[in-house]
Design a protein around this motif. Structure first.
Motif, PDB file in Angstrom:
ATOM      1  N   GLY A 108      39.648  53.301  92.237  1.00 63.75           N
ATOM      2  CA  GLY A 108      39.177  53.420  90.788  1.00 63.75           C
ATOM      3  C   GLY A 108      38.870  54.907  90.564  1.00 63.75           C
ATOM      4  N   ASN A 109      38.285  55.771  91.338  1.00 65.88           N
ATOM      5  CA  ASN A 109      37.562  56.810  91.062  1.00 65.88           C
ATOM      6  C   ASN A 109      38.331  58.046  91.679  1.00 65.88           C
ATOM      7  OD1 ASN A 109      34.806  56.012  89.676  1.00 65.88           O
ATOM      8  ND2 ASN A 109      35.158  54.586  91.372  1.00 65.88           N
ATOM      9  N   LEU A 110      39.049  58.026  92.928  1.00 64.21           N
ATOM     10  CA  LEU A 110      39.666  59.118  93.324  1.00 64.21           C
ATOM     11  C   LEU A 110      41.160  59.154  92.929  1.00 64.21           C
ATOM     12  CD1 LEU A 110      38.073  59.350  96.867  1.00 64.21           C
ATOM     13  CD2 LEU A 110      37.284  60.118  94.937  1.00 64.21           C
ATOM     14  N   PHE A 111      41.652  57.930  92.686  1.00 65.77           N
ATOM     15  CA  PHE A 111      43.155  58.071  92.296  1.00 65.77           C
ATOM     16  C   PHE A 111      43.096  57.581  90.738  1.00 65.77           C
ATOM     17  CE2 PHE A 111      43.221  56.555  96.990  1.00 65.77           C
ATOM     18  CZ  PHE A 111      43.662  57.977  97.352  1.00 65.77           C
ATOM     19  N   ILE A 112      43.390  58.466  89.925  1.00 66.56           N
ATOM     20  CA  ILE A 112      43.255  58.475  88.374  1.00 66.56           C
ATOM     21  C   ILE A 112      44.350  58.902  87.944  1.00 66.56           C
ATOM     22  CG2 ILE A 112      42.034  58.873  86.468  1.00 66.56           C
ATOM     23  CD1 ILE A 112      39.438  59.012  87.633  1.00 66.56           C
ATOM     24  N   PRO A 113      45.343  58.184  87.259  1.00 67.27           N
ATOM     25  CA  PRO A 113      44.986  56.778  87.006  1.00 67.27           C
ATOM     26  C   PRO A 113      45.240  55.834  87.797  1.00 67.27           C
ATOM     27  CG  PRO A 113      47.311  57.347  86.015  1.00 67.27           C
ATOM     28  CD  PRO A 113      46.543  58.627  86.763  1.00 67.27           C
ATOM     29  N   ASP A 114      46.179  56.238  89.105  1.00 66.53           N
ATOM     30  CA  ASP A 114      46.148  55.157  89.918  1.00 66.53           C
ATOM     31  C   ASP A 114      46.780  55.906  91.222  1.00 66.53           C
ATOM     32  OD1 ASP A 114      49.107  55.577  89.774  1.00 66.53           O
ATOM     33  OD2 ASP A 114      48.689  54.690  87.767  1.00 66.53           O
ATOM     34  N   ALA A 115      47.097  54.991  92.417  1.00 66.50           N
ATOM     35  CA  ALA A 115      47.450  55.905  93.664  1.00 66.50           C
ATOM     36  C   ALA A 115      48.794  56.377  93.982  1.00 66.50           C
ATOM     37  CB  ALA A 115      47.337  54.486  94.738  1.00 66.50           C
ATOM     38  N   ARG A 116      49.429  56.260  92.763  1.00 71.04           N
ATOM     39  CA  ARG A 116      50.740  56.816  92.735  1.00 71.04           C
ATOM     40  C   ARG A 116      50.805  58.056  91.849  1.00 71.04           C
ATOM     41  NH1 ARG A 116      51.045  50.701  92.841  1.00 71.04           N
ATOM     42  NH2 ARG A 116      52.192  50.503  94.665  1.00 71.04           N
ATOM     43  N   LYS A 117      49.781  58.639  91.768  1.00 63.59           N
ATOM     44  CA  LYS A 117      49.464  59.778  91.047  1.00 63.59           C
ATOM     45  C   LYS A 117      50.092  60.988  91.616  1.00 63.59           C
ATOM     46  CE  LYS A 117      45.298  62.241  91.663  1.00 63.59           C
ATOM     47  NZ  LYS A 117      44.004  62.590  91.675  1.00 63.59           N
ATOM     48  N   TYR A 118      50.322  61.120  93.069  1.00 61.46           N
ATOM     49  CA  TYR A 118      51.094  62.172  93.685  1.00 61.46           C
ATOM     50  C   TYR A 118      52.441  62.226  93.427  1.00 61.46           C
ATOM     51  CZ  TYR A 118      46.287  62.124  95.915  1.00 61.46           C
ATOM     52  OH  TYR A 118      44.980  62.115  96.110  1.00 61.46           O
ATOM     53  N   PRO A 144      52.182  49.644  84.029  1.00 60.28           N
ATOM     54  CA  PRO A 144      51.861  50.490  85.054  1.00 60.28           C
ATOM     55  C   PRO A 144      52.887  50.324  86.498  1.00 60.28           C
ATOM     56  CG  PRO A 144      50.928  48.038  84.836  1.00 60.28           C
ATOM     57  CD  PRO A 144      51.878  48.347  83.745  1.00 60.28           C
ATOM     58  N   PRO A 145      52.504  51.562  87.210  1.00 59.82           N
ATOM     59  CA  PRO A 145      51.571  52.229  87.272  1.00 59.82           C
ATOM     60  C   PRO A 145      51.438  53.245  86.000  1.00 59.82           C
ATOM     61  CG  PRO A 145      52.813  52.987  88.686  1.00 59.82           C
ATOM     62  CD  PRO A 145      53.468  51.616  88.375  1.00 59.82           C
ATOM     63  N   HIS A 146      50.597  53.444  85.667  1.00 58.44           N
ATOM     64  CA  HIS A 146      50.242  54.548  84.429  1.00 58.44           C
ATOM     65  C   HIS A 146      50.527  55.700  84.742  1.00 58.44           C
ATOM     66  CE1 HIS A 146      49.536  50.754  81.878  1.00 58.44           C
ATOM     67  NE2 HIS A 146      48.554  50.706  82.572  1.00 58.44           N
ATOM     68  N   SER A 147      50.445  56.130  85.859  1.00 60.13           N
ATOM     69  CA  SER A 147      50.520  57.536  86.399  1.00 60.13           C
ATOM     70  C   SER A 147      52.043  57.987  85.819  1.00 60.13           C
ATOM     71  CB  SER A 147      50.489  57.718  87.948  1.00 60.13           C
ATOM     72  OG  SER A 147      51.396  56.758  88.580  1.00 60.13           O
ATOM     73  N   ILE A 148      52.955  57.055  85.686  1.00 58.73           N
ATOM     74  CA  ILE A 148      54.442  57.242  85.199  1.00 58.73           C
ATOM     75  C   ILE A 148      54.362  58.046  83.798  1.00 58.73           C
ATOM     76  CG2 ILE A 148      56.564  56.243  84.873  1.00 58.73           C
ATOM     77  CD1 ILE A 148      55.707  56.216  87.887  1.00 58.73           C
ATOM     78  N   HIS A 149      53.294  57.332  83.054  1.00 63.03           N
ATOM     79  CA  HIS A 149      53.183  57.908  81.882  1.00 63.03           C
ATOM     80  C   HIS A 149      52.978  59.365  81.795  1.00 63.03           C
ATOM     81  CE1 HIS A 149      54.184  54.283  79.897  1.00 63.03           C
ATOM     82  NE2 HIS A 149      53.200  53.689  80.110  1.00 63.03           N
TER      83      HIS A 149
END
Length: 423
Positions: A108-118, A144-149
């Motif tokens: 929740g706190n290190l991977f914002i918005p989610d763990a696919r951020k990289y 989701p994952p919202h990192s796609i957005h």
């Protein structure tokens, strides 16, 4: 024919509901003079897979793959079971181990918005080149994952390209968001990113009226509701189960736990000898330990058939065979706008649907419109018990059927027509 680039994390052989929405859109977009090009991860860490979906990818579709680094792969060395459960959305609310609490805090706190951020930065670079080579002026992101957005956001700001953002689920208002042990700073960052996406995307698509209303408070950009749906594929008629089966298909997450139903079923098993002889609760898919404990606490274990995950085709057959189809959702205000994708395939199965979820649930309006079943909240007992007895009496005379109406508008092809109009 107009080309669009669809950026999605979930794609065959991924299993579960997340992959089906855009697999089906892609299947029909060419019918509306739109040529889809897919951008997907090269080495994803899917929690479940279903190779059968590979057969549904239209012939000749261009698919571009970009390598992805996923922290879940590293965390799995600590506990593959717990990591897989968290990555698939199963968050235990009881008896959390210290390791689970740590993993949730990190998620929740290190991977914002989610763990696919990289995947964001390398994808933006690759897609910029793809758009030029393919002469594409429109992109679609789905989360989701919202990192796609955030990939769409970066491309929009860099290139000014037309961008449609599809939200299969809400972002900060979804039920599990509160379980991620977020710090105040993390909450603020999630809200900030959500608002930026909603205000910079040219068009926003959501899957429920409630989510549309929530987002309208955050943006003035146009928002359209395109629900999930059922495919037009023909399923041969299948003989109904001999037992009085109540079937739930899909993930039974912690919180999707209608204890009023378990209690009523337990009462019927004690008071009705005929019911006891033929009742079976069949659970197909991943089931939370919390929910299983609750079911067993009501003395239902001898009547439970715990099937586990099956292929999509097998699930469709199970729906057609069942006497009653069970749909549940977490009992909270945040889930009023969650319309499970399985609802629409339940509609296509044309078996009675028993839905138990929050008050003012968007599912209620759909079942009322289609006359395909009944919806109850977590406090209702008398009416729920009466309905189950009515359906059981109909079952005994082989007359347990429904006459669903207005379901064709939820066919995948008709929904793709709505999408094509937006593109």
């Amino acid at each position: 024919m107009k080309k669009v680039l669809i950026i999605t994390y979930y794609w065959p052989p991924a299993g579960g509901p997340g992959v089906q929405r855009w697999l089906k859109f892609v299947k029909y977009l060419r019918d509306f003079n739109i040529e889809p090009v897919l951008f997907i991860p090269k080495n994803p860490n899917y929690p479940i897979t279903d190779a059968a979906f590979l057969k549904e990818i239209p012939e000749g579709i261009k698919i571009i793959k970009q390598s992805i680094f996923e922290p879940y792969q590293l965390a799995s060395f600590l506990s593959s079971k717990k990591t897989k459960r968290i990555s698939s959305g199963i968050i235990q609310t009881k008896n959390q181990s210290f390791l689970e609490k740590i993993l949730l805090w990190i998620r929740g706190n290190l991977f914002i918005p989610d763990a696919r951020k990289y995947w964001i930065k390398p994808s933006v670079k690759s897609i910029t080149k793809v758009l030029q080579e393919e002469n594409i002026e429109t992109i679609i992101t789905t989360g989701p994952p919202h990192s796609i957005h955030l990939i769409g956001l970066a491309l929009k700001e860099r290139l000014g390209i037309t961008w449609l953002a599809d939200f299969r689920d809400p972002w900060t208002s979804i039920g599990y968001h509160k379980k991620l042990k977020l710090t105040r700073a993390a909450k603020k960052k999630h809200k900030f990113l959500e608002k930026r996406v909603l205000n910079i995307a040219d068009t926003i698509v959501v899957t429920s009226p409630t989510t549309k209303r929530e987002f309208e408070a955050l943006t003035s950009q146009p928002i359209s509701v395109i629900t999930n749906g059922f495919d037009d594929q023909q399923i041969q008629e299948i003989k109904l189960d001999a037992a009085f089966t109540m079937v739930h298909i899909g993930s039974l997450l912690s919180g999707r736990n209608p204890e009023n139903l378990w209690r009523i079923l337990s009462e019927l098993l004690v008071s009705n000898a005929d019911f006891k002889k033929v009742f079976k609760l069949k659970l197909i898919g991943v089931v939370s330990e919390d929910v299983l404990e609750s079911i067993y606490a009501h003395h239902l274990k001898p009547y439970v058939d715990l099937v586990g995950y099956v292929s999509h085709n097998t699930a469709l057959q199970a729906q057609k065979k069942s006497q009653i189809l069970l749909l549940t959702e977490i009992n909270s205000k945040e889930t009023q706008g969650i319309i499970p994708g399985k609802l629409f395939e339940y509609l296509a199965a044309k078996r009675p649907i028993l839905a138990i979820g929050p008050k003012n649930w968007d599912v209620s309006a759909i079942l009322e419109d289609t006359k395909a079943g009944k919806t109850f909240d977590y406090t209702e007992d008398v009416k729920l018990k009466k309905l189950l007895l009515e359906w059981f009496e109909a079952y005994k005379t082989s007359s347990l059927n429904i006459a669903a109406t207005n379901i064709n508008k939820y066919s995948r092809r008709e929904l793709t027509r709505k999408l094509a109009e937006l593109i």
